[in-house]
Design a protein around this motif. Structure first.
Motif, mmCIF file in Angstrom:
data_model
loop_
_atom_site.group_PDB
_atom_site.id
_atom_site.type_symbol
_atom_site.label_atom_id
_atom_site.label_comp_id
_atom_site.label_asym_id
_atom_site.label_seq_id
_atom_site.Cartn_x
_atom_site.Cartn_y
_atom_site.Cartn_z
ATOM 1 N N THR A 1 25.041 4.327 -23.870
ATOM 2 C CA THR A 1 26.132 3.367 -24.314
ATOM 3 C C THR A 1 27.312 4.211 -25.134
ATOM 4 N N ARG B 1 31.670 10.286 -14.110
ATOM 5 C CA ARG B 1 31.015 9.528 -13.464
ATOM 6 C C ARG B 1 29.487 9.049 -13.697
ATOM 7 N N LYS C 1 29.177 6.773 -16.580
ATOM 8 C CA LYS C 1 29.414 5.431 -16.167
ATOM 9 C C LYS C 1 28.085 4.626 -15.612
ATOM 10 N N THR C 2 27.415 5.548 -14.651
ATOM 11 C CA THR C 2 26.254 5.134 -14.041
ATOM 12 C C THR C 2 25.191 4.769 -15.112
ATOM 13 N N ILE D 1 25.114 4.281 -18.143
ATOM 14 C CA ILE D 1 25.612 3.102 -19.027
ATOM 15 C C ILE D 1 25.368 1.740 -18.034
ATOM 16 N N GLU D 2 25.637 1.740 -16.844
ATOM 17 C CA GLU D 2 25.400 0.641 -15.882
ATOM 18 C C GLU D 2 23.805 0.356 -15.934
ATOM 19 N N LEU D 3 23.203 1.349 -15.935
ATOM 20 C CA LEU D 3 21.485 1.296 -15.872
ATOM 21 C C LEU D 3 20.876 0.875 -17.143
ATOM 22 N N GLY D 4 21.761 1.257 -18.203
ATOM 23 C CA GLY D 4 21.414 0.829 -19.558
ATOM 24 C C GLY D 4 20.846 1.890 -20.497
#
Length: 240
Positions: free
Chosen positions: A51, A39, A42-43, A45-48
């Protein structure tokens, strides 16, 4: 303590120690459950900030994390700009100088000419923390920073801005320099000035001296003007 934030930084710190890491490796090194690691990844990765390299290699940090260190890079640039001016001052006047910036409820010493001063009282002071409310560096910072920053710092310290404190800051602004305000005056005293870029305080410089060598009034009269000239020269170089 906000637990998800703490866990996110644990994952970031763990990834920073290796080129990449799998979920199994991250769970093992952080001590976090695998579902939690998934989890958090994933967060991130979404924030950049993270990767996925591949299923086999796992995950790595992105260059976006470098943006988190912009403040540190400014400190390095600040020290590089200030050091030559500070060394020339100490060569001319003898007294040791200390460059400080505000950092988590204290002023942290970033550079000092103490090792080069014939009148130094210590060989090094790097990373030493000085109290904001009573130290010369902190009092200069609070006197010359913006009202908004001053309120935020005092709130963070749990201190109220009463009439005596407001008067002290007004006096420092009028004089152009601050002295340490200690419960019991010791053998040493410090006089500090702010390095400013418009309304923003970039840092402060203090000169430490012995009370037997001169009074505060003498120190202000003799060294207040050259210290402020030094601060202006540093501010000019930092802006280049």
């Amino acid at each position: 303590m906000i637990e998800p934030v703490r866990r996110s930084f644990i994952v970031l710190e763990t990834l920073s120690r290796r080129p990449h890491g799998t979920i199994a490796v991250l769970a093992d090194e952080t001590g976090l459950p695998r579902p939690t690691v998934v989890r958090l990844l994933k967060t991130l990765i979404e924030l950049g900030y993270v990767t996925q390299v591949s299923r086999h290699l796992g995950y790595r940090l992105t260059d976006r994390v470098l943006g988190l260190a912009q403040g540190i890079r400014f400190v390095d640039h600040f020290v590089d700009a200030a050091a030559p001016h500070m060394r020339r001052f100490t060569q001319k006047h003898g007294w040791p100088l200390y460059l400080g910036t505000i950092s988590h409820r204290a002023i942290t010493i970033r550079y000092s000419t103490a090792p080069e001063s014939p009148m130094s009282f210590e060989r090094s002071a790097l990373q030493r923390r000085s109290p904001i409310l009573t130290g010369a560096l902190g009092r200069a910072w609070l006197a010359f920073c913006s009202d908004e920053e001053r309120r935020a710092v005092l709130r963070d310290l749990g201190a109220r801005r009463d009439a005596s404190l407001a008067a002290a800051f007004a006096r420092i602004r009028r004089d152009g320099y601050a002295f340490a305000s200690l419960p019991r005056p010791g053998r040493l005293q410090g006089i500090a000035v702010a390095i400013r870029n418009g309304p923003r305080v970039l840092g402060c410089i203090s000169m430490r001296f012995t009370r037997s060598a001169m009074t505060e009034a003498d120190a202000g009269r003799r060294y207040g003007p050259p210290l402020n000239a030094l601060a202006r020269a540093i501010a000019t170089d930092v802006a280049r």
